[in-house]
Structure formats: C-alpha cells, structure tokens
Write a protein that holds these residues in place. Structure first.
Motif, short mmCIF file in Angstrom:
data_model
loop_
_atom_site.label_atom_id
_atom_site.label_comp_id
_atom_site.label_asym_id
_atom_site.label_seq_id
_atom_site.Cartn_x
_atom_site.Cartn_y
_atom_site.Cartn_z
N ASP A 38 -7.30 -3.52 6.07
CA ASP A 38 -6.13 -4.35 6.38
C ASP A 38 -6.26 -5.74 5.74
OD1 ASP A 38 -5.07 -2.30 7.88
OD2 ASP A 38 -5.71 -3.12 9.81
N THR B 275 -0.71 0.10 -5.07
CA THR B 275 -0.30 1.42 -4.57
C THR B 275 -1.50 2.21 -4.07
OG1 THR B 275 1.62 1.52 -6.03
CG2 THR B 275 0.78 3.61 -5.19
N GLN C 210 -11.14 -0.08 9.25
CA GLN C 210 -9.70 -0.33 9.20
C GLN C 210 -9.42 -1.81 9.02
OE1 GLN C 210 -7.04 2.26 9.57
NE2 GLN C 210 -6.22 0.49 8.45
N THR D 144 -3.06 0.64 -0.94
CA THR D 144 -2.22 0.92 0.23
C THR D 144 -2.49 2.33 0.75
OG1 THR D 144 -0.49 -0.57 -0.58
CG2 THR D 144 0.15 1.07 1.06
N ASP D 145 -2.65 3.27 -0.16
CA ASP D 145 -3.02 4.64 0.20
C ASP D 145 -4.34 4.65 0.95
OD1 ASP D 145 -3.12 7.44 0.31
OD2 ASP D 145 -4.04 7.59 -1.67
N TRP D 146 -5.32 3.90 0.43
CA TRP D 146 -6.63 3.79 1.07
C TRP D 146 -6.50 3.23 2.49
CZ3 TRP D 146 -9.22 -1.39 0.89
CH2 TRP D 146 -10.47 -1.39 1.55
N ARG D 147 -5.74 2.17 2.63
CA ARG D 147 -5.57 1.55 3.95
C ARG D 147 -4.96 2.53 4.95
NH1 ARG D 147 -1.31 -3.24 4.96
NH2 ARG D 147 0.06 -1.45 4.60
N GLU D 148 -4.03 3.33 4.51
CA GLU D 148 -3.35 4.26 5.40
C GLU D 148 -4.23 5.46 5.76
OE1 GLU D 148 0.18 5.17 3.26
OE2 GLU D 148 1.19 3.28 3.78
N ARG D 149 -5.25 5.74 4.96
CA ARG D 149 -6.07 6.92 5.18
C ARG D 149 -7.40 6.64 5.89
NH1 ARG D 149 -5.92 9.59 -0.72
NH2 ARG D 149 -7.38 11.08 0.20
N LYS E 120 -8.27 7.86 9.37
CA LYS E 120 -8.41 9.30 9.58
C LYS E 120 -9.68 9.86 8.95
CE LYS E 120 -3.36 9.55 9.28
NZ LYS E 120 -2.21 10.06 8.49
#
Length: 383
Positions: free
Chosen positions: A151, A246, A147, A249-254, A257
């Motif tokens: 970030d 874009t 993470q 950002t998707d990668w960072r948010e996933r 999990k």
C-alpha cells in the motif's frame, strides 16, 4: 528471482551461501520423516519419491551439475511454495517447507534461468499441520505487514512514474530508490506469484533466452538505465512508467491472498539475504544508479521482520539459534549505519563510492547472518 552473475565475486558469494543448510541434518521423526531427496544436474532433476505425506516436508538437495542452480516446489499454476537459490556445484542444502495435500512440481533451474527441469509430485493425506497458535498470529501479522508495504509503495512509485512522464530526470532519479523500499522488504512474497517479479524487477541479463531487451524488458531497472546511463525519458520510457504502475497495482491487490506459512516466512528471510549476497553486495543490482545500499537495508529489514515475528517460538525450540541471530542482525545493521548520515534517514552512500575492502566487510557480515538464518524454518516446526 535473479540470475547468477558472471562476476567472480558473485560466484564466490554464492559458493559461501551454498554451504549453508536450510534445516537440521536429521528429520523430525514425529513429523513422519518426510524427506524428499532432490538430485540436480545440468540436464536432470531427480527426486527420490513422487508421492509423500502432506505436512512439513524436507528437501535434501544435492547439486551434481556444473552450474549454480535453484530448486523450487511449485503449485500447478506456478506459484511458489518454497525455493532455494544459489546452490553451488557439488554442494548440498536442506530446506523445510509446509506443504498441503495436492499436486505440485519440483523444479531444478540450472544456471538459475528458464522454466526449469520439472518433476510432478503429490502430497497426500488431509491431516492438518501441527502448529503453535503463536505462529498463526505471526502469519497474520506478517500478511498485514506485506500489505502495508504494498500500500505504501504504490504512491511512491506513482511519484517516480510521474517524474519520468514529465521528463524530469532529476526528480525521477530522486524518487527511484524510495519507490523500491517496500518491494525489497517483501520481495519473496512477490516472487511467490511467479509472474510479477519478472515484469517489475528484472535486470537486462535476467531476461530469458529469446527475449528482446528492446520490447520485453520492463520495470524499474529498465527505467534506471534510461535515467542514469541514457539520460532520457522518451515515449518508450513514459509507456514503461505506466506499465510499472499497472504491474505494482496488480501486486498490491494480490499480496493479501498470498500463500504464507511460518516456514515460508523463515525461508523468505533467507531468500532476502541471498538477494543481498548476489546483487546488492556486488553492485550488480543497481548498476546504473548505485543505490544498492538502500535495497540492501530494505532486504535486511524485511528479513528481520519475519524473524522477529517467528522468534517467540524459535527461541523456545532453539535458544542458541535466536541468540546468534540477534547478534548477527545487530552487527549487520550497525555496519550499514556507517553508510548513512542518520539512522532515521534512508539516504545511503552511493555504492560506487564503497571500496573493495568495505564491500568484503559487508559480504562477510551478510554470510555470518545467512548461516544461522537458514536454520530458522526448522526451528519453527513443532517438535
């Protein structure tokens, strides 16, 4: 997940790595002897059983085809449980993975492209995998590391994208390699999602059959070509810069999990060395910018991070293995230091300035580390 290169040196590197096994030849009897034999050919992917107990499962893979292949265990939504790339024709590899009860697919990818030839399989039973509590901490710490890398990557990528959109080619070139470091350190986690890596890190020769480079090729390497070869940042490049942000950002948010286990950490470390052997050492990865050694170092750092977190348990189970891994990591890092002005700097020699003999030395050091690293997953399985 990158394609096999037609360049002879890539084939040689893949062949050297293909001789490496993913775990010990003998399954642990206490773990139920969960062995699934996978026989891959150019047009088949045969499995010895389509149902096996959940827990630590060992894939015994044999490639009887004429092409280099990959073998995956996939969740129903195509997320990756575990994988092994660069399995050369006529070779065998063994891979240890932690598999929970549920439905999966085992996929063979001859030529290392496409969706693969698939077999539906099922892991049965609800018994929890026996795990040393220290490994739970290793997983938690590694998840935090991944993470953190995501970030830290995003603002660096935004600096790169802004330079592209401003039409400042020199600034974009300068920002390119730093924007990729966090990604390269943790690439196996990104690849485990299945859909992010092809959007941000595919090379032109890695596009699937039927894809058009003019419309379907996106990500860092598409922009790399524009900057170094085409020397332009037009409307399409500006659009791709926004698209890259874009997708990252998707990668960072996933990433928080992601399904991470001690064996996936260990296998991921081996995957990072495979990335080095089939892309960075050969110069195929950064063919326009020649920033391969930046990626190379990041891959090694990511692999070493996984190893260091798993080492306390691995050392108790296989002291000789960890002694050898310590030795080979140190040797490879020392060798890489020859190509940068300072150990605190991420500036490396342009790879087109690295001669054939020096590339061979780097390749030998990678292979010397990859061999023992392939045994790490088996060393963290509770005996």
């Amino acid at each position: 997940m990158r394609p096999a290169s037609p360049v002879s040196v890539v084939i040689a590197a893949a062949a050297a790595l293909a001789a490496v096994t993913g775990c010990t030849e003998k399954s642990d009897a206490k773990d139920g002897g969960n062995v699934v034999k996978v026989t891959a050919t150019d047009d088949k992917c045969e499995v010895s059983t389509k149902e096996f107990p959940a827990g630590h499962v060992e894939l015994a893979v044999e490639n009887k085809g004429s092409k280099v292949t990959e073998v995956y265990v996939l969740f129903p939504d195509d997320r990756v449980v575990t994988e092994r790339e660069n399995i050369g024709p006529g070779t065998r590899q063994r891979v240890t993975a932690e598999v929970k009860a549920g439905d999966y697919q085992i996929a063979c990818k001859p030529g290392m492209k496409g969706a693969g030839i698939r077999q539906a399989v099922k892991a049965t039973g609800g018994k929890a995998v026996k795990r040393d509590p220290r490994l739970d901490k290793a997983v938690a710490d590694y998840r935090a590391y991944v993470q953190q890398q995501a970030d830290e990557t995003l603002p660096l990528a935004e600096t790169f994208a802004k330079a592209v959109k401003d039409g400042d080619i020199e600034a974009a070139k300068k920002a390119y390699a730093p924007s990729r470091i966090g990604w390269e350190r943790t690439e196996p986690v990104a690849e485990s999602f299945g859909d992010i890596d092809p959007k941000v890190d595919v090379r032109e020769d890695g596009l699937e059959d039927g894809q058009d480079p003019a419309t379907d090729w996106t990500g860092w390497h598409r922009l790399e070509k524009s900057l170094w070869q085409d020397k332009k940042t037009g409307d399409r490049e500006k659009e791709l810069a926004d698209r890259l942000i874009t997708d990252l950002t998707d990668w960072r948010e996933r990433v928080g999990k992601a399904d991470i286990t001690p064996t996936s950490m260990a296998n991921g470390a081996k995957e990072l060395l495979d990335e080095v052997a089939t892309g960075k050492v050969t110069g195929e990865e950064e063919r326009y910018s020649h920033t391969d050694l930046v990626d190379f170092k990041a891959n090694v750092e990511g692999a070493q991070k996984s190893y260091e977190l798993l080492k306390p348990v691995a050392q108790e189970n296989d002291k000789a293995l960890t002694t050898e891994l310590d030795k080979q990591f140190a040797a490879l890092n020392t060798l890489l230091d020859k190509y940068r002005p300072s150990t605190t700097s991420y500036e490396f020699t342009s790879y087109d300035k690295v001669g054939k003999a020096d590339r061979k030395e780097l390749s030998d050091a990678v292979n010397a580390l990859a061999e023992p690293l392939s045994k790490l997953a088996a060393a963290v399985v509770v005996k």
